[in-house]
Design an enzyme around this catalytic site. Structure first.
Site, short mmCIF file in Angstrom:
data_model
loop_
_atom_site.label_atom_id
_atom_site.label_comp_id
_atom_site.label_asym_id
_atom_site.label_seq_id
_atom_site.Cartn_x
_atom_site.Cartn_y
_atom_site.Cartn_z
N LYS A 178 20.02 36.76 4.03
CA LYS A 178 20.78 38.21 4.03
C LYS A 178 21.32 38.52 2.57
O LYS A 178 21.21 39.37 2.21
CB LYS A 178 21.89 38.30 4.72
N GLN A 193 26.66 35.69 8.86
CA GLN A 193 26.16 34.91 9.96
C GLN A 193 25.02 35.38 10.46
O GLN A 193 24.17 36.10 10.08
CB GLN A 193 27.29 34.27 10.84
N ASP A 238 21.68 32.09 7.86
CA ASP A 238 20.79 31.65 6.62
C ASP A 238 19.42 32.07 6.76
O ASP A 238 18.31 31.29 6.65
CB ASP A 238 20.80 29.93 7.00
N GLY A 282 28.51 31.90 4.31
CA GLY A 282 28.20 32.03 2.78
C GLY A 282 26.74 32.72 2.45
O GLY A 282 26.02 32.49 3.37
N HIS A 283 27.07 33.22 1.32
CA HIS A 283 25.66 34.31 1.03
C HIS A 283 25.53 33.52 -0.42
O HIS A 283 26.13 33.52 -1.26
CB HIS A 283 25.94 35.81 0.72
#
Length: 306
Positions: free
Chosen positions: A18, A226, A15, A42-43
């Site tokens: 990225k 991550q 978080d 998750g992005h």
């Protein structure tokens, strides 16, 4: 070092932003590769008024003409991947011919999610705080040589043979170790055969594809998921994920030599956040914490946890 390539990794517990950096960089690359993790990552990318949250498909899919690779180091939830593809298509993002999934990647099966949930419940107040997406059990099966790879998953005969042996054993663990309900073997088999057929057109030898692309002068962006402090070897063990989230995991996770990674970009933010369990000595509580969380939208992209 292949200077035309670039690897982006998180320097904290994920978080860090990225997704934004990868989206900005991806316009200058031919290929974007995801090399580890699963749908526990998750992005989040915001384009104009639209917000996209991607869990398995590389963020490069939002850039026209970019080919997206899901490497062998990723554990793939086929149902989740198909839902992502459908959502992108619904929002006008062309996916056909732009996504290639490694035939060596391992599959997250329904029983992995069942084991994940049962294990966390058994740990009680000592739970790890996993996303309950089955990622840890899928990697455990991979290491124990009990997993099912995409290449086998998409071959009905091989898939059936593996599952006829594996499902009864998993059910014994669920019932006798955790006191949980067993899974219906017929339902699991039907789920596997249906999803295997659906993802088959996207499957191929990504190792050959990437190495050939690099030799022919194509530029590659390696997308970390991550953060480095979640690395299974170098993170805050055991409160970490089950894959190598640092730059070293990129090479093994997609089958290219380390020299092909090019320059490595680490992403961090001014303050540190994390989701899940485990010690966090610098944690800030109270009104200031709440304000930072709200202003920074500090909620996990996958689970929504603060």
């Amino acid at each position: 070092m292949n200077e035309q390539n670039c690897c982006v990794v998180g320097m904290q517990w994920g978080d860090e932003g990225k997704g934004k950096i990868i989206d900005l960089l991806s316009k200058d690359f031919d290929i974007v590769v995801r090399a580890q993790g699963g749908s526990n990552a998750g992005h989040t990318v915001v384009i104009g008024e639209e917000k996209f949250v991607l869990h398995l498909i590389p963020s490069g899919i939002l850039r026209e003409g970019v080919t997206c690779i899901v490497g062998n180091g990723v554990v793939v939830d086929p149902e989740g991947l198909l839902q992502e593809v459908e959502e992108l298509r619904r929002r006008g993002i062309e996916c056909d011919g732009r996504i290639l999934i490694s035939d060596r990647a391992h599959v997250v099966m329904p029983y992995h999610k069942a084991l994940d949930g049962a294990s966390e419940e058994a740990l009680g107040e000592h739970k790890l705080g996993t996303t309950l997406r089955g990622i840890g059990p899928a990697y455990a099966d991979k290491a124990a040589r009990e997993g099912i790879r995409i290449g086998d998953f998409t071959d009905p005969r091989t898939c059936r043979t593996i599952l006829e042996r594996r499902i009864p054993l998993v059910n014994k663990i669920l019932q006798n170790v955790y006191g949980a309900e067993p899974l219906d073997p017929v339902e699991v088999m039907q789920w596997a055969l249906s999803n295997g057929e659906a993802i088959r057109p996207m499957v191929g030898d990504t190792v050959e594809f990437l190495n050939q692309a690099s030799r022919s002068g194509k530029s590659i962006l390696f997308e970390g998921a991550q953060g480095s402090l979640l690395d299974v070897d170098f993170g805050t063990y055991p409160f970490n994920t089950s894959s190598n989230t640092s730059a070293g995991g990129m090479a093994t996770g997609c089958g290219v030599p380390p020299r092909e990674l090019g320059r490595v970009v680490g992403v961090l933010k001014a303050y540190t956040t994390r989701v899940g369990g485990g010690p966090f000595p610098t944690e800030l509580d109270g009104e200031t914490s709440t304000r930072l969380r709200q202003r920074g939208a500090e909620f996990g992209a996958t689970t929504g946890r603060p």
